[in-house]
Scaffold this motif. Structure first.
Motif, PDB file in Angstrom:
ATOM      1  N   GLU A   1      42.087  95.962  20.226  1.00  0.00           N
ATOM      2  CA  GLU A   1      41.857  96.869  19.102  1.00  0.00           C
ATOM      3  C   GLU A   1      40.806  97.920  19.447  1.00  0.00           C
ATOM      4  OE1 GLU A   1      41.007  94.630  15.578  1.00  0.00           O
ATOM      5  OE2 GLU A   1      42.859  93.490  15.710  1.00  0.00           O
ATOM      6  N   ASP A   2      39.777  97.535  20.204  1.00  0.00           N
ATOM      7  CA  ASP A   2      38.752  98.497  20.621  1.00  0.00           C
ATOM      8  C   ASP A   2      39.350  99.574  21.520  1.00  0.00           C
ATOM      9  OD1 ASP A   2      36.696  97.234  19.254  1.00  0.00           O
ATOM     10  OD2 ASP A   2      35.955  96.146  21.009  1.00  0.00           O
ATOM     11  N   ILE A   3      40.207  99.172  22.432  1.00  0.00           N
ATOM     12  CA  ILE A   3      40.834 100.129  23.348  1.00  0.00           C
ATOM     13  C   ILE A   3      41.721 101.100  22.572  1.00  0.00           C
ATOM     14  CG2 ILE A   3      42.449 100.394  25.276  1.00  0.00           C
ATOM     15  CD1 ILE A   3      41.299  97.712  26.330  1.00  0.00           C
ATOM     16  N   GLN A   4      42.491 100.585  21.636  1.00  0.00           N
ATOM     17  CA  GLN A   4      43.345 101.448  20.822  1.00  0.00           C
ATOM     18  C   GLN A   4      42.503 102.420  20.001  1.00  0.00           C
ATOM     19  OE1 GLN A   4      45.470  98.337  18.783  1.00  0.00           O
ATOM     20  NE2 GLN A   4      47.279  98.597  20.075  1.00  0.00           N
ATOM     21  N   LYS A   5      41.420 101.926  19.435  1.00  0.00           N
ATOM     22  CA  LYS A   5      40.524 102.762  18.628  1.00  0.00           C
ATOM     23  C   LYS A   5      39.916 103.879  19.470  1.00  0.00           C
ATOM     24  CE  LYS A   5      36.228 102.352  16.073  1.00  0.00           C
ATOM     25  NZ  LYS A   5      35.142 101.451  15.745  1.00  0.00           N
ATOM     26  N   ILE A   6      39.485 103.565  20.687  1.00  0.00           N
ATOM     27  CA  ILE A   6      38.887 104.559  21.577  1.00  0.00           C
ATOM     28  C   ILE A   6      39.907 105.639  21.918  1.00  0.00           C
ATOM     29  CG2 ILE A   6      38.001 104.911  23.911  1.00  0.00           C
ATOM     30  CD1 ILE A   6      36.756 102.048  23.597  1.00  0.00           C
ATOM     31  N   LEU A   7      41.128 105.250  22.226  1.00  0.00           N
ATOM     32  CA  LEU A   7      42.163 106.229  22.554  1.00  0.00           C
ATOM     33  C   LEU A   7      42.437 107.163  21.380  1.00  0.00           C
ATOM     34  CD1 LEU A   7      44.680 104.074  24.594  1.00  0.00           C
ATOM     35  CD2 LEU A   7      43.219 105.886  25.456  1.00  0.00           C
ATOM     36  N   ILE A   8      42.454 106.625  20.188  1.00  0.00           N
ATOM     37  CA  ILE A   8      42.701 107.447  19.000  1.00  0.00           C
ATOM     38  C   ILE A   8      41.520 108.379  18.743  1.00  0.00           C
ATOM     39  CG2 ILE A   8      42.954 107.380  16.480  1.00  0.00           C
ATOM     40  CD1 ILE A   8      44.624 104.784  16.937  1.00  0.00           C
ATOM     41  N   GLU A   9      40.293 107.861  18.873  1.00  0.00           N
ATOM     42  CA  GLU A   9      39.105 108.683  18.638  1.00  0.00           C
ATOM     43  C   GLU A   9      38.984 109.824  19.631  1.00  0.00           C
ATOM     44  OE1 GLU A   9      35.858 105.955  18.842  1.00  0.00           O
ATOM     45  OE2 GLU A   9      36.110 105.275  16.780  1.00  0.00           O
ATOM     46  N   ARG A  10      39.405 109.599  20.857  1.00  0.00           N
ATOM     47  CA  ARG A  10      39.258 110.613  21.904  1.00  0.00           C
ATOM     48  C   ARG A  10      40.514 111.455  22.093  1.00  0.00           C
ATOM     49  NH1 ARG A  10      34.806 109.628  25.463  1.00  0.00           N
ATOM     50  NH2 ARG A  10      33.551 108.008  24.548  1.00  0.00           N
TER      51      ARG A  10
ATOM     52  N   LEU B   1      42.030  90.999  26.383  1.00  0.00           N
ATOM     53  CA  LEU B   1      42.654  91.313  27.664  1.00  0.00           C
ATOM     54  C   LEU B   1      41.629  91.185  28.781  1.00  0.00           C
ATOM     55  CD1 LEU B   1      44.491  94.597  26.600  1.00  0.00           C
ATOM     56  CD2 LEU B   1      45.448  92.299  26.696  1.00  0.00           C
ATOM     57  N   LYS B   2      42.096  90.775  29.952  1.00  0.00           N
ATOM     58  CA  LYS B   2      41.242  90.729  31.137  1.00  0.00           C
ATOM     59  C   LYS B   2      41.290  92.090  31.824  1.00  0.00           C
ATOM     60  CE  LYS B   2      41.651  85.792  32.007  1.00  0.00           C
ATOM     61  NZ  LYS B   2      42.048  84.768  32.963  1.00  0.00           N
ATOM     62  N   SER B   3      40.372  92.279  32.775  1.00  0.00           N
ATOM     63  CA  SER B   3      40.251  93.569  33.456  1.00  0.00           C
ATOM     64  C   SER B   3      41.567  94.028  34.072  1.00  0.00           C
ATOM     65  CB  SER B   3      39.167  93.511  34.531  1.00  0.00           C
ATOM     66  OG  SER B   3      37.907  93.347  33.945  1.00  0.00           O
ATOM     67  N   HIS B   4      42.255  93.132  34.762  1.00  0.00           N
ATOM     68  CA  HIS B   4      43.506  93.547  35.421  1.00  0.00           C
ATOM     69  C   HIS B   4      44.551  93.995  34.406  1.00  0.00           C
ATOM     70  CE1 HIS B   4      46.106  89.984  34.614  1.00  0.00           C
ATOM     71  NE2 HIS B   4      44.956  89.350  34.533  1.00  0.00           N
ATOM     72  N   GLN B   5      44.545  93.412  33.212  1.00  0.00           N
ATOM     73  CA  GLN B   5      45.496  93.814  32.182  1.00  0.00           C
ATOM     74  C   GLN B   5      45.159  95.205  31.632  1.00  0.00           C
ATOM     75  OE1 GLN B   5      44.697  90.201  29.937  1.00  0.00           O
ATOM     76  NE2 GLN B   5      46.883  89.666  30.065  1.00  0.00           N
TER      77      GLN B   5
ATOM     78  N   PRO C   1      33.831  98.882  25.219  1.00  0.00           N
ATOM     79  CA  PRO C   1      33.037  97.675  25.016  1.00  0.00           C
ATOM     80  C   PRO C   1      33.726  96.459  25.635  1.00  0.00           C
ATOM     81  CG  PRO C   1      34.052  98.369  22.955  1.00  0.00           C
ATOM     82  CD  PRO C   1      34.405  99.397  23.988  1.00  0.00           C
ATOM     83  N   PHE C   2      32.940  95.471  26.009  1.00  0.00           N
ATOM     84  CA  PHE C   2      33.492  94.280  26.654  1.00  0.00           C
ATOM     85  C   PHE C   2      32.647  93.063  26.323  1.00  0.00           C
ATOM     86  CE2 PHE C   2      30.314  96.017  29.427  1.00  0.00           C
ATOM     87  CZ  PHE C   2      29.690  94.913  29.991  1.00  0.00           C
ATOM     88  N   THR C   3      33.202  91.903  26.625  1.00  0.00           N
ATOM     89  CA  THR C   3      32.511  90.624  26.491  1.00  0.00           C
ATOM     90  C   THR C   3      32.644  89.903  27.817  1.00  0.00           C
ATOM     91  OG1 THR C   3      33.077  90.496  24.147  1.00  0.00           O
ATOM     92  CG2 THR C   3      32.447  88.442  25.218  1.00  0.00           C
TER      93      THR C   3
END
Length: 94
Positions: free
Chosen positions: A77-86, A38-42, A64-66
């Motif tokens: 997947e990283d965003i989903q993982k972060i939301l679940i962890e927090r 996903l891009k930043s705006h998304q 995290p980003f590239t």
């Protein structure tokens, strides 16, 4: 003119509702390979956050980003993982 008093319980209810809506949005996204990056705006639209908040999350290492050629990409997947962890109030809360 009457004043509205917010209690801690009101804020907790709002937080839980907001987390549920974010989780619902993430669950409704397609998980096929076309939507993995996903891009930043998304990401801002998905999480309903400002550009400054996203930049802060990026700088502090929360998300995290590239970066390729000046365009920043985020792994869904990283965003989903972060939301679940927090997640607060669940088994994986910090």
């Amino acid at each position: 003119m009457s004043a509205t008093v917010l209690t801690i319980e009101d804020l907790e209810a709002f937080k839980n509702q907001l987390l549920a809506e974010i989780k619902s949005l993430l669950a409704s996204l397609p998980t096929n390979s076309k939507q993995r990056w996903l891009k930043s705006h998304q990401v801002r639209r998905l999480l309903t956050i400002s550009p400054g908040t996203l930049q802060h999350l990026r700088i502090t290492g929360v998300i995290p980003f590239t970066k390729l050629g000046g365009v920043i990409f985020y792994d869904l997947e990283d965003i989903q993982k972060i939301l679940i962890e927090r997640k607060i109030g669940g088994q994986s809360s910090r």
